[in-house]
Each structure stands twice: as structure tokens, then as C-alpha cells.
Design an enzyme around this catalytic site. Sequence first.
Site, PDB file in Angstrom:
ATOM      1  N   TYR A 142       0.822  -1.216   0.000  1.00 61.91           N
ATOM      2  CA  TYR A 142       0.000   0.000   0.000  1.00 61.91           C
ATOM      3  C   TYR A 142       0.856   1.266   0.000  1.00 61.91           C
ATOM      4  CZ  TYR A 142      -4.626  -2.053   0.899  1.00 61.91           C
ATOM      5  OH  TYR A 142      -5.816  -2.725   0.795  1.00 61.91           O
ATOM      6  N   LYS A 189       3.727 -15.385   2.805  1.00 58.36           N
ATOM      7  CA  LYS A 189       3.962 -16.122   1.557  1.00 58.36           C
ATOM      8  C   LYS A 189       5.468 -16.302   1.457  1.00 58.36           C
ATOM      9  CE  LYS A 189       2.515 -17.926  -2.337  1.00 58.36           C
ATOM     10  NZ  LYS A 189       1.743 -19.186  -2.392  1.00 58.36           N
ATOM     11  N   ASP A 221      -2.295 -18.373   0.921  1.00 56.85           N
ATOM     12  CA  ASP A 221      -3.263 -19.081   0.069  1.00 56.85           C
ATOM     13  C   ASP A 221      -3.930 -20.224   0.842  1.00 56.85           C
ATOM     14  OD1 ASP A 221      -0.742 -20.279   0.120  1.00 56.85           O
ATOM     15  OD2 ASP A 221      -0.771 -20.919  -1.973  1.00 56.85           O
ATOM     16  N   ASP A 245      -6.110  -7.209   4.169  1.00 57.00           N
ATOM     17  CA  ASP A 245      -7.267  -6.590   3.508  1.00 57.00           C
ATOM     18  C   ASP A 245      -8.147  -7.676   2.904  1.00 57.00           C
ATOM     19  OD1 ASP A 245      -8.860  -4.514   2.353  1.00 57.00           O
ATOM     20  OD2 ASP A 245      -7.873  -4.920   0.439  1.00 57.00           O
ATOM     21  N   ASP A 249     -11.998  -9.402   4.526  1.00 58.20           N
ATOM     22  CA  ASP A 249     -13.261  -9.415   3.772  1.00 58.20           C
ATOM     23  C   ASP A 249     -13.798 -10.839   3.718  1.00 58.20           C
ATOM     24  OD1 ASP A 249     -13.204  -6.682   3.150  1.00 58.20           O
ATOM     25  OD2 ASP A 249     -13.821  -7.028   1.072  1.00 58.20           O
TER      26      ASP A 249
HETATM   27  C1  IPM Z   1     -10.343  -1.386   4.011  1.00 58.71           C
HETATM   28  C2  IPM Z   1     -10.617  -0.829   2.642  1.00 58.71           C
HETATM   29  C3  IPM Z   1      -9.471   0.099   2.253  1.00 58.71           C
HETATM   30  C4  IPM Z   1      -8.216  -0.735   2.218  1.00 58.71           C
HETATM   31  C5  IPM Z   1      -9.679   0.835   0.923  1.00 58.71           C
HETATM   32  C6  IPM Z   1     -10.967   1.611   0.899  1.00 58.71           C
HETATM   33  C7  IPM Z   1      -8.498   1.704   0.578  1.00 58.71           C
HETATM   34  O1  IPM Z   1     -10.822  -1.825   1.710  1.00 58.71           O
HETATM   35  O2  IPM Z   1     -10.284  -0.604   4.985  1.00 58.71           O
HETATM   36  O3  IPM Z   1     -10.196  -2.593   4.137  1.00 58.71           O
HETATM   37  O4  IPM Z   1      -7.924  -1.380   1.199  1.00 58.71           O
HETATM   38  O5  IPM Z   1      -7.496  -0.741   3.211  1.00 58.71           O
HETATM   39 MN    MN Z   2     -10.737  -3.818   2.562  1.00 53.26          MN
END
Ligand code: IPM
Ligand code: MN
Length: 351
Positions: A142, A189, A221, A245, A249
Site C-alpha cells: 500500500y 507467503k 493461500d 485486507d 473481507d
Molecule cells: C479497508 C478498505 C481500504 C483498504 C480501501 C478503501 C483503501 O478496503 O479498509 O479494508 O484497502 O485498506
Molecule cells: Mn478492505
Amino acid sequence: MELNIALLAGDGIGPEVIDQAVKVSNAVAKKYNHEINWTPALTGAAAIDAVGEPYPDETHDVCVAADAVLFGAIGHPRFDNDPSAKVRPEQGLLKMRQKLGLFANVRPTFTFPSLIDKSPLKRERIEGTDLVFLRELTSGVYFGERGRKDDNNTAFDTMTYTREEIQRLAKKGFELAMTRTKKLCCVDKANVLESSRLWRETVQAMEKDYPEVTVSYEFVDAVAMRLVQWPSDYDVLITENLFGDILTDEASVISGSMGLMPSASVGTDNKLYEPIHGSYPQAAGKDIANPLATILSAAMMFEDFGLTDEAKAVRDVVNKSLAEKIVTEDLADGAKSYKTSEVGDWLAENI
Ligand code: IPM
Ligand code: MN
């Protein structure tokens, strides 16, 4: 206690869900005799529109002066389909994380007994899941060097980590593991990436300082697969920014809804609390978004101030609303649903 909280509502559904978290927090403050002073500040697309910058200096000053930041969401579709946009709302989020030094993103994943069948995963797989990701938040790909070369025909992003960045995140991981089941998983990884080999080497060297913690090292993975197969095998997981990240999710699927999962981003001097979901622009202004992730983020904030009863009061009332089906449409299963603001009112009244 007197708490000074910076309030960054941001974009999309941000302002609506933040309003409910404020209602519920104020109800908690009233009940337990605290005073919360909220200071709103601009961020995201809203800030770009107002002052041309997604994380203005004035907003940074408000955050630094506050005891904590409560944050809604950032992002607007008008920027998503425009790769040439020079200023993007997300840059504000990254700048905020970096300038506030929020290097550890704490993302718990747990299930709600009354919602267990909302998850697409089988009940017997997910029952009892209680894990926490510690995602590194201010380094890695990032923030590494990026750019274009060869006449604009090649693009690159670099995953860079220093030993010190890994150590400070891993230290939080070990400490958290000590307060839980003393199990820590380092996700990397290392079979391919040099930065991952530095992660592994650094975490291995720290093991001797935490002899009670059992550490496992797994490839990202494999974790992606095992996480949804056997989530209760995990307790505390530490990982770099992009892996975290993606995996968080994925982990939100276990709980049945992204609208439920809170998070805290902490560093040495500052703390920020935010839902893990995004700005959900399609729902903005409709009073339909689920405010629970933001409200549970406020509970994490109370917890970090040592206000354990207050945090529990928030979690209990959320559980009560779920059990009594006072929920937004995403959780209503076609039965009667409530508006975002109605759920907030109900929770505040029931605190
Ligand atoms: C999160 C989001 C952010 C990230 C985006 C919006 C930049 O997906 O907070 O997980 O990737 O960190
Ligand atoms: Mn995210």
C-alpha cells in the site's frame, strides 16, 4: 470520564451509520455518567468537494487533538471508474492511517447465535468462531514504491517491510494472544516473497519472549482456504497489509454480514474505530444501511478506554436487537425490517 471524539462520517452511508453510533454512545454516556464531546471533521469525497483534499490538515488536527476517532466510510463511485483522477477519497484514508501512525488494524470475526444461519457456510463449521486479525496498516504494498516505466507499458508496486514494522505489529499479536487462547498464526507467503521471509524470521525470533504462545506459520493461500473450512482453528492472526485486507473481507462471510463487523486501528498515539464495510453508495441517503458494525466499533472504543461495562452494554443491546429482529433489511429475511435510524433509536432507548 470525559471523552473527546473526532467524528469523521465520510461518504456514502457513512453519515447515516455514524449518526446511530453517536445516538447509542450518548445513551451509554448518559447511563454511566460520562461526557462525550464530538468534533465533526471532513474526510473522503465530501472533503474533496469542500476543500479539494480527502484528508485536510484541519481534519488531521482534530484527530490528533481527540482521544479517539470514530470513522464512517470513504469512497465514491464517481472516482472508481476514472483511473485518471488525480485525487481520490481512498488516498485520504491511507494518508490518515499513515499520519496518525495507525499501524495495527484489529479486525475481530465472531458469530451471532441468532444469525448463524445467515452465513452461507454450514452451521457446524462456523459455530463458536472467535478470531482476530491484526492487519499491518501503514506499510507493505500500500505504501511501497510504485510507478510506471517503459513508456507507460509497465507498472509496479513494491511490498516493503522493515524489521521494526514487523516487530511492533507482531508484539501486539503476541500480547493479544496472551489475553486469549495463546495461539498465534503468522500469515505470509514465505515460499515466494522476501518480505514474507523477513516476517517469518522476525516473528520466530520473538517467540522466546512469549514462551506460552503457540505460533504457527501458514501461507496466505492456504489460510484463505482453511479460514472458511475450519475458522475455529484460528485465534489471533497477524499479517501484512494487503493479505489482511483480502482475508478480513473473506472472514466477514463467516459472521453472515459485512454490516456487522467492527474494527479498531491503533498506533502509539492515536486510535480510530470504524466498520470494516465500505461506503455502499447505492444505499446512501436511503436510511437502509445496517449501522451495527459502526455501533460495535464504538463498543471497541469504550473497551479500549477501559470502559468494559459500557462496551458490554452496547454488545448486549445489539444482541437483543438481533434476537428481537429489530434489524435493517439486510438481516430481515423478507420479514419486517427497520430503517437505519429506527434501529439506532431502538438501541439507544434500550441501553
Ligand atoms: C479497508 C478498505 C481500504 C483498504 C480501501 C478503501 C483503501 O478496503 O479498509 O479494508 O484497502 O485498506
Ligand atoms: Mn478492505
